[in-house]
Design a protein around this motif. Structure first.
Motif, PDB file in Angstrom:
ATOM      1  N   HIS A 177      67.668 -16.345  14.703  1.00 31.65           N
ATOM      2  CA  HIS A 177      67.096 -17.201  15.779  1.00 31.65           C
ATOM      3  C   HIS A 177      68.216 -18.421  16.119  1.00 31.65           C
ATOM      4  O   HIS A 177      68.738 -18.879  15.094  1.00 31.65           O
ATOM      5  CB  HIS A 177      65.809 -17.820  15.187  1.00 31.65           C
ATOM      6  N   SER A 178      68.167 -18.769  17.018  1.00 32.10           N
ATOM      7  CA  SER A 178      68.793 -20.074  17.619  1.00 32.10           C
ATOM      8  C   SER A 178      67.958 -21.088  18.355  1.00 32.10           C
ATOM      9  O   SER A 178      67.254 -20.671  19.321  1.00 32.10           O
ATOM     10  CB  SER A 178      69.958 -19.577  18.600  1.00 32.10           C
ATOM     11  N   PHE A 179      67.879 -22.225  17.713  1.00 29.19           N
ATOM     12  CA  PHE A 179      67.074 -23.191  18.069  1.00 29.19           C
ATOM     13  C   PHE A 179      67.727 -24.091  18.940  1.00 29.19           C
ATOM     14  O   PHE A 179      68.894 -24.529  18.448  1.00 29.19           O
ATOM     15  CB  PHE A 179      66.360 -24.020  17.446  1.00 29.19           C
ATOM     16  N   TYR A 180      67.593 -24.560  20.163  1.00 31.03           N
ATOM     17  CA  TYR A 180      68.647 -25.292  20.976  1.00 31.03           C
ATOM     18  C   TYR A 180      67.672 -26.540  21.574  1.00 31.03           C
ATOM     19  O   TYR A 180      66.538 -26.611  21.992  1.00 31.03           O
ATOM     20  CB  TYR A 180      68.839 -24.502  22.316  1.00 31.03           C
ATOM     21  N   PHE A 181      68.474 -27.684  21.690  1.00 37.36           N
ATOM     22  CA  PHE A 181      68.152 -28.597  22.597  1.00 37.36           C
ATOM     23  C   PHE A 181      69.232 -29.408  23.237  1.00 37.36           C
ATOM     24  O   PHE A 181      70.356 -29.483  22.778  1.00 37.36           O
ATOM     25  CB  PHE A 181      67.169 -29.738  21.864  1.00 37.36           C
ATOM     26  N   GLU A 182      69.001 -29.952  24.532  1.00 33.08           N
ATOM     27  CA  GLU A 182      69.952 -30.286  25.288  1.00 33.08           C
ATOM     28  C   GLU A 182      69.581 -31.719  26.018  1.00 33.08           C
ATOM     29  O   GLU A 182      68.537 -31.626  26.283  1.00 33.08           O
ATOM     30  CB  GLU A 182      70.810 -29.714  26.129  1.00 33.08           C
ATOM     31  N   VAL A 183      70.479 -32.752  26.045  1.00 30.29           N
ATOM     32  CA  VAL A 183      69.863 -33.786  26.837  1.00 30.29           C
ATOM     33  C   VAL A 183      71.088 -34.226  27.727  1.00 30.29           C
ATOM     34  O   VAL A 183      72.233 -34.200  27.285  1.00 30.29           O
ATOM     35  CB  VAL A 183      69.795 -35.067  25.672  1.00 30.29           C
ATOM     36  N   PRO A 184      70.613 -35.066  28.708  1.00 24.57           N
ATOM     37  CA  PRO A 184      71.805 -35.392  29.591  1.00 24.57           C
ATOM     38  C   PRO A 184      72.633 -36.640  28.884  1.00 24.57           C
ATOM     39  O   PRO A 184      72.435 -37.305  28.463  1.00 24.57           O
ATOM     40  CB  PRO A 184      71.029 -36.039  30.842  1.00 24.57           C
ATOM     41  N   LEU A 185      74.025 -36.355  29.642  1.00 22.88           N
ATOM     42  CA  LEU A 185      74.993 -37.504  29.150  1.00 22.88           C
ATOM     43  C   LEU A 185      74.706 -38.698  30.234  1.00 22.88           C
ATOM     44  O   LEU A 185      75.167 -38.602  31.383  1.00 22.88           O
ATOM     45  CB  LEU A 185      76.289 -36.789  29.462  1.00 22.88           C
ATOM     46  N   GLN A 233      76.925 -31.798  32.613  1.00 21.88           N
ATOM     47  CA  GLN A 233      76.251 -33.094  32.265  1.00 21.88           C
ATOM     48  C   GLN A 233      75.274 -33.101  30.941  1.00 21.88           C
ATOM     49  O   GLN A 233      74.583 -34.152  31.089  1.00 21.88           O
ATOM     50  CB  GLN A 233      75.414 -33.407  33.566  1.00 21.88           C
ATOM     51  N   TYR A 234      75.297 -32.465  30.088  1.00 26.91           N
ATOM     52  CA  TYR A 234      74.307 -32.318  29.021  1.00 26.91           C
ATOM     53  C   TYR A 234      75.189 -32.319  27.733  1.00 26.91           C
ATOM     54  O   TYR A 234      76.291 -31.650  27.782  1.00 26.91           O
ATOM     55  CB  TYR A 234      73.477 -31.139  29.093  1.00 26.91           C
ATOM     56  N   TYR A 235      74.535 -32.785  26.753  1.00 31.50           N
ATOM     57  CA  TYR A 235      75.136 -32.507  25.315  1.00 31.50           C
ATOM     58  C   TYR A 235      74.101 -31.400  24.652  1.00 31.50           C
ATOM     59  O   TYR A 235      72.978 -31.599  24.626  1.00 31.50           O
ATOM     60  CB  TYR A 235      75.214 -33.750  24.461  1.00 31.50           C
ATOM     61  N   ARG A 236      74.523 -30.323  24.142  1.00 31.56           N
ATOM     62  CA  ARG A 236      73.869 -29.305  23.659  1.00 31.56           C
ATOM     63  C   ARG A 236      73.883 -29.167  22.014  1.00 31.56           C
ATOM     64  O   ARG A 236      74.990 -29.204  21.546  1.00 31.56           O
ATOM     65  CB  ARG A 236      73.961 -27.890  24.350  1.00 31.56           C
ATOM     66  N   ILE A 237      72.963 -29.039  21.222  1.00 30.24           N
ATOM     67  CA  ILE A 237      73.002 -28.775  19.752  1.00 30.24           C
ATOM     68  C   ILE A 237      72.145 -27.692  19.639  1.00 30.24           C
ATOM     69  O   ILE A 237      70.976 -27.274  20.223  1.00 30.24           O
ATOM     70  CB  ILE A 237      72.505 -29.884  18.940  1.00 30.24           C
ATOM     71  N   SER A 238      72.718 -26.763  18.827  1.00 32.31           N
ATOM     72  CA  SER A 238      72.022 -25.466  18.361  1.00 32.31           C
ATOM     73  C   SER A 238      72.149 -25.208  16.803  1.00 32.31           C
ATOM     74  O   SER A 238      73.051 -25.783  16.291  1.00 32.31           O
ATOM     75  CB  SER A 238      72.456 -24.167  19.041  1.00 32.31           C
ATOM     76  N   ILE A 239      70.989 -24.806  16.139  1.00 34.38           N
ATOM     77  CA  ILE A 239      70.892 -24.384  15.064  1.00 34.38           C
ATOM     78  C   ILE A 239      70.701 -22.942  15.039  1.00 34.38           C
ATOM     79  O   ILE A 239      69.789 -22.385  15.647  1.00 34.38           O
ATOM     80  CB  ILE A 239      69.600 -25.078  14.307  1.00 34.38           C
ATOM     81  N   THR A 240      71.395 -22.165  14.328  1.00 31.37           N
ATOM     82  CA  THR A 240      71.184 -20.528  14.183  1.00 31.37           C
ATOM     83  C   THR A 240      71.276 -20.009  12.871  1.00 31.37           C
ATOM     84  O   THR A 240      72.176 -20.476  11.920  1.00 31.37           O
ATOM     85  CB  THR A 240      72.640 -20.000  14.850  1.00 31.37           C
TER      86      THR A 240
END
Length: 106
Positions: free
Chosen positions: A97-105, A31-38
């Motif tokens: 390093h991997s920075f993540y954020f996720e937000v609900p759809l 139920q989320y969309y996740r973005i990561s920068i590594t």
């Protein structure tokens, strides 16, 4: 979300140390969309990882506003993500390093 992604990218570029690419990934997760920068960067200790999303915190104390920003980017990112009922975090093996954020759809 554009501001959060911009802050992540700015940090990845500014603190980059290495020869490998900086990876950007977006994916649907339940139920989320996740973005990561590594990417590779200076070592971030476990105690620093806990503080990195705090206001005015910098992993490199020699940086000032003129040489390295205000120390607010990740704190602002955290606030934005949380206001959208999401979450933000860091995973690190020391130098990658991997920075993540996720937000609900919704």
């Amino acid at each position: 979300m554009q501001q959060v992604l911009s802050n992540f990218l700015d940090n990845a570029i500014q603190y980059y140390q290495g020869e490998d690419a900086i990876w950007i990934k977006g994916e649907f997760r339940d139920q989320y969309y996740r973005i990561s920068i590594t990417g590779q960067g200076q070592t971030i200790s476990e105690s620093e990882q806990e503080k990195i999303f705090s206001r005015f915190y910098r992993t490199d104390p020699s940086r000032s506003r003129t040489t390295g920003g205000s120390g607010l980017g990740l704190a602002i990112s955290k606030e934005i993500v949380e206001k959208h009922d999401g979450r933000i975090w860091l995973e690190s093996d020391g130098s990658v390093h991997s920075f993540y954020f996720e937000v609900p759809l919704y």
